[in-house]
Design an enzyme around this catalytic site. Structure first.
Site, PDB file in Angstrom:
ATOM      1  N   SER A 274       0.802  -1.226   0.000  1.00 55.75           N
ATOM      2  CA  SER A 274       0.000   0.000   0.000  1.00 55.75           C
ATOM      3  C   SER A 274       0.832   1.272   0.000  1.00 55.75           C
ATOM      4  O   SER A 274       0.296   2.356  -0.255  1.00 55.75           O
ATOM      5  CB  SER A 274      -0.926   0.026   1.214  1.00 55.75           C
ATOM      6  OG  SER A 274      -1.950  -0.908   1.079  1.00 55.75           O
TER       7      SER A 274
ATOM      8  N   LYS B  19       0.562   3.378  -2.968  1.00 57.84           N
ATOM      9  CA  LYS B  19      -0.599   4.248  -3.195  1.00 57.84           C
ATOM     10  C   LYS B  19      -0.192   5.724  -3.203  1.00 57.84           C
ATOM     11  O   LYS B  19      -0.745   6.527  -3.949  1.00 57.84           O
ATOM     12  CB  LYS B  19      -1.657   4.016  -2.107  1.00 57.84           C
ATOM     13  CG  LYS B  19      -2.340   2.652  -2.167  1.00 57.84           C
ATOM     14  CD  LYS B  19      -3.402   2.540  -1.064  1.00 57.84           C
ATOM     15  CE  LYS B  19      -4.312   1.341  -1.222  1.00 57.84           C
ATOM     16  NZ  LYS B  19      -3.832   0.117  -0.604  1.00 57.84           N
TER      17      LYS B  19
ATOM     18  N   TYR C  29      -2.658  -2.470 -10.622  1.00 59.27           N
ATOM     19  CA  TYR C  29      -2.700  -2.258  -9.174  1.00 59.27           C
ATOM     20  C   TYR C  29      -1.928  -3.343  -8.424  1.00 59.27           C
ATOM     21  O   TYR C  29      -1.117  -3.057  -7.537  1.00 59.27           O
ATOM     22  CB  TYR C  29      -4.163  -2.227  -8.716  1.00 59.27           C
ATOM     23  CG  TYR C  29      -4.351  -2.044  -7.238  1.00 59.27           C
ATOM     24  CD1 TYR C  29      -4.211  -0.786  -6.651  1.00 59.27           C
ATOM     25  CD2 TYR C  29      -4.684  -3.121  -6.422  1.00 59.27           C
ATOM     26  CE1 TYR C  29      -4.388  -0.624  -5.291  1.00 59.27           C
ATOM     27  CE2 TYR C  29      -4.866  -2.958  -5.057  1.00 59.27           C
ATOM     28  CZ  TYR C  29      -4.715  -1.712  -4.497  1.00 59.27           C
ATOM     29  OH  TYR C  29      -4.879  -1.558  -3.141  1.00 59.27           O
TER      30      TYR C  29
ATOM     31  N   TYR D 277      -4.019   3.482   7.728  1.00 66.48           N
ATOM     32  CA  TYR D 277      -5.289   2.766   7.836  1.00 66.48           C
ATOM     33  C   TYR D 277      -6.183   3.430   8.894  1.00 66.48           C
ATOM     34  O   TYR D 277      -6.118   4.652   9.064  1.00 66.48           O
ATOM     35  CB  TYR D 277      -5.038   1.284   8.144  1.00 66.48           C
ATOM     36  CG  TYR D 277      -4.172   0.606   7.106  1.00 66.48           C
ATOM     37  CD1 TYR D 277      -4.558   0.568   5.760  1.00 66.48           C
ATOM     38  CD2 TYR D 277      -2.959   0.023   7.459  1.00 66.48           C
ATOM     39  CE1 TYR D 277      -3.759  -0.046   4.808  1.00 66.48           C
ATOM     40  CE2 TYR D 277      -2.158  -0.602   6.503  1.00 66.48           C
ATOM     41  CZ  TYR D 277      -2.569  -0.632   5.181  1.00 66.48           C
ATOM     42  OH  TYR D 277      -1.784  -1.236   4.245  1.00 66.48           O
TER      43      TYR D 277
ATOM     44  N   VAL E 107       0.939  -3.730   4.067  1.00 65.86           N
ATOM     45  CA  VAL E 107       0.730  -4.973   4.819  1.00 65.86           C
ATOM     46  C   VAL E 107       1.934  -5.913   4.823  1.00 65.86           C
ATOM     47  O   VAL E 107       1.934  -6.908   5.549  1.00 65.86           O
ATOM     48  CB  VAL E 107      -0.487  -5.774   4.316  1.00 65.86           C
ATOM     49  CG1 VAL E 107      -1.771  -5.079   4.674  1.00 65.86           C
ATOM     50  CG2 VAL E 107      -0.369  -6.067   2.843  1.00 65.86           C
TER      51      VAL E 107
END
Lengths: 331, 331, 331, 331
Positions: free
Chosen positions: D77, D80, D204, D256, D274
């Site tokens: 992530s 991102k 992705y 998160y 993660v």
């Protein structure tokens, strides 16, 4: 299945059915050890978890009663059905339904989130707290006594007496039911209430605190089964359209978030309350095989040990058993 | 109210009822201008918004048909009822119900949020997309043909023929129904699916694309009305318990998020589809006054212009009118 | 970009900055026609939508004021920051944070649904109503006067006087803010409150009704910018850790459900109130180019016309412009 | 302002800081026993739960590295942030922000319900899955190679090499990450995607599977700390406005549903993945006391044992300790 019965209204038949019901009540009393007596209103905790009783009253007059039939208990959420009926009588069905929807919620009876996320801006139905409080606010009168008068008159017509208010329960509710105040203020903000909030909640808590027995519930259910007409006098106590609507609501929304399961497994309009009462309504049926209560009946059940959804555990099992044995389902 | 009818199964009576229905269909065709034909599957938009038709088939054999009765249309969500039935036959009721609940959702048929916020970790019921896709995954077979075979056999037994698959609609669904893929992947992640996702969705889209008529719906409904038994042959096509369960589900969850209102205002188990079809099931009734279809009937309706909930606008109004005129409510 | 400034603390520089700010305030007064003055508390509607004012106070003592600087207004939600600070001082940071989380909600400031669906069973943060009411319940004291004493002392230390309570606004809030009562009863039911609900709400409404000016807000912000220490006296008025925490909360949660956008486009910890006030805090910065207020400053803004999220429209635009021109972002 | 420090970039100072960091890493390795290595992508489970490493790179060039610094891991992530940056460079900031909001969600990173209940019809922010997938769909190119090219170029400019794609992780993600397909189809249905869904998800999953080290993360963070300019060459690699925006997003949404707590307790823009990596960005600060990294720095942390929110347990504790010891908070 019951077979070969010629005339239900004989003593023989009644005794024969009575024996069955006695057996079943005995059997399901074993489930009274499961579940828990409601604790959110402290005084309700004093109920005896072992109790289980049933009263069945046919439109044709046949009566069957078994188990702990004499215990008085507060009507609680079962009142929601009859308050809705009174509001429809006083204000007209279309007016009431313009303020409250008749859709199941898919959620708990005391959910606020379901109000907040809902696109249609009115409470889901008259049998969840938000809807019932809204309906209570529509009752005629400017004091709780006046607002309750219509409900009392309805009860008196059907039961033959005015059941008492349990002051201790009322005060306990009034003091402790903060979730209902939260819901009430939410409704007030949304502009749903037609009476002052305090008056509405006082009335709401009082109507929940009226003390009845399963015989009373059986009578109330029997009148609904007969579409609002008292079979003994042929008097129309509840307009037929309103009685029908009430039964439809009970079927889709009457047993908290287990309403769908109750419809699927039992198939009878019913409404439960957290004190452990259930009123069930068996409309007249047309079956090929001769079965009891073909003309319909009302059933009152009491068993204070509740499941997680807030329904009487033993009560539901007993009703399911009887409905299956006697083919009472409306489907 | 209908009065003075001695013997329904005479030509006179049937003609007399037919005249009523013709009048009502004419009257409600005015509502076909409202609402909108479904557009989420492009090919469905080609339907003629003016169409309205009804077919009623009594357990006693009486038939009434009126309006645009010959138009074929895809079964869409109405298949959910029968796929559920097939799964119960193949896998057993208790297995199926261990995977899918039977509670109304309080939300839209394609909601994912209701899955996500739900405490009970299974889809709400077999008549919303999430539940229906889960049920489809339980069907026996490792190809969509095999999985559909049980459904086809059921249809063939009841209709007397295997209705065709509308390939264009299937392909249109397969290409465009991304929301169902979203739901499918969500179900897959949650471990709800019992077949591979692609196979499940292929089967699901195919079963939705089977082309039927309102006469077919009336036959399907009639068998359910008669608790799964074909009255012409006395063959049990659907187990009684499953037929009952299906009817209960239709009543509580069959009309999308207008199910509660349909139960309250019409009072008949029914299931609608976005192509504009509705199957309604009238169980045998016991009323004091002589009314048509006392032994129960199945009703098929078609009217492709939909309301916001996805139900046929004219179809619902027509059913409501007939149910009220003929006192068909189960309550 | 500002260039070639040698010594900010000269009258020349200040005058030069003042001219800029005057221009910008004039420019953004055009936006005061957009949006709407808060109406949920009736008395707030009396505000003059045309007003726009700003007051900037540097840790180094530089002052810039422009527009409608003298208008008193009630502090409203801006009080949430300081009540949280007072509770941390009185009860300890770790105790307060054991009762209220510090996460953004993703929803509106008055949402109940976000409480109901939340897995962590405490209010999201001290700057939404649910969290602020919970924090208020933790304040020392058994009357609202006692509970407010800590807040008043803090204000007095920073402002040099005790700002008055606007009794009309308080009474208006007390009468009309039913949503806050709904939230309050919900919190009570969940066991979040540490004082009686009525006392808590009385205190909450009173703290929202304290009347201040943008000069006051600039002072409050300046003390936070300086990590709680008064630069004039070097007295620590707010513990450093608490001041830091308050600034972090303001950045992530201070501007209702536009907090993310304010962080992204302006980049300064800030808190707004529905009366149209905003307090913004510019911590000391380290930039390569000489810019104003390098040592940090507090900013008070007033503009009662609000956007949909409840933030001053012109106020936000003015702050964004200044932050971009003077590179005040903390990022 | 820092005073009395002559030259941080001396060997003495660096060694002194290094000793501290070594101690802290040793201390926090005790937390690596808590939490769990991510299991939703099977291959991630193979990580060694004992590992903990940190790499700090100052804008002024100072380097501190400690613990398990050589372990490669997939960026997950953390990508991102940089995909958002690339999209802003390719499509313009205002275009990207017209498609994705920048608000915290208050919920889990993979929530669909938050999309469904949201009033503003776009994903909450680019750092939750729904937003990141939407941003990925905006990248230029009609193959995943083309779409990834901008990201690879950015990485190459900053890192000096093109980090490899971990094919096993990519394939594992591609096969197992059904939740992301659910989200993807939901986005597709809502009309949020600008590329074909399969292409978008392939891209992705690939960008998540790029393998980097904590040194790489430190470099990436350092460039962001310096507002997008490489201090070694003065080349602007990321537009200043975009770098600022990215940092604001990291602070409000990067960790998160513990983002608010990280902002409150650590106070540094950061983004976790993660696989156990965290990139943290310390903008230049202005503090009165002499502290390290006044000019800002980037920090890379790796510790694969995760807490319930999906953040590295030991990594967060280590960052919190360092931030508090060295006063790195931006507030």
């Amino acid at each position: 299945m019951v077979q070969g019965i010629v005339n239900w209204n004989t003593q023989t038949t009644q005794k024969w059915l009575q024996n069955y019901v006695d057996d079943w009540v005995n059997f399901y009393q074993k489930n009274t050890g499961e579940g828990e007596v409601a604790s959110y209103i402290p005084i309700l905790q004093e109920a005896n978890q072992q109790h289980l009783g049933i009263s069945i009253l046919g439109i044709d007059g046949m009566e069957i009663r078994s188990g702990n039939v004499e215990i008085p208990f507060t009507i609680q959420s079962i009142s929601k059905v009859f308050i809705f009926i009174v509001a429809c009588i006083q204000r007209g069905v279309s007016y009431v339904l313009s303020k409250v929807d008749v859709e199941p919620t898919g959620g708990a009876f005391n959910s606020i989130m379901h109000l907040e996320t809902r696109q249609v801006k009115k409470p889901f139905n008259p049998l969840v707290n938000a809807g019932a409080i809204t309906v209570t606010s529509m009752l005629n009168g400017s004091t709780s006594e006046q607002k309750l008068e219509g409900f009392y008159q309805l009860l008196e017509k059907i039961l033959g007496y005015r059941p008492p208010l349990n002051i201790d329960v009322y005060e306990s509710e009034n003091e402790t039911s903060v979730r209902n105040r939260a819901i009430g203020y939410y409704l007030l903000e949304m502009g749903y209430l037609e009476s002052e909030l305090d008056l509405t909640l006082e009335t709401y808590f009082k109507q929940c605190s009226i003390e009845i027995t399963i015989d009373d519930l059986a009578k109330l259910g029997m009148i609904l089964a007969n579409d609002g007409v008292d079979p003994r006098t042929q008097e129309e106590i509840i307009p037929r359209q309103v009685a029908r609507l009430a039964k439809a609501l009970m079927l889709t929304c009457g047993m908290y978030d287990a309403s769908g399961k109750f419809a699927a497994y039992v198939g009878i309009p019913a409404k439960s309350g957290v004190s452990g009462g259930i009123v069930a309504v068996v409309p007249p049926r047309a079956r090929n095989n001769p079965l009891p209560f073909l003309d319909g009946c009302g059933i009152g059940v009491y068993g204070p040990a509740l499941d997680k959804q807030g329904n009487s555990i033993a009560g539901i099992r007993l009703l399911r058993h009887i409905a299956n044995q006697w083919d009472l389902s409306i489907f």
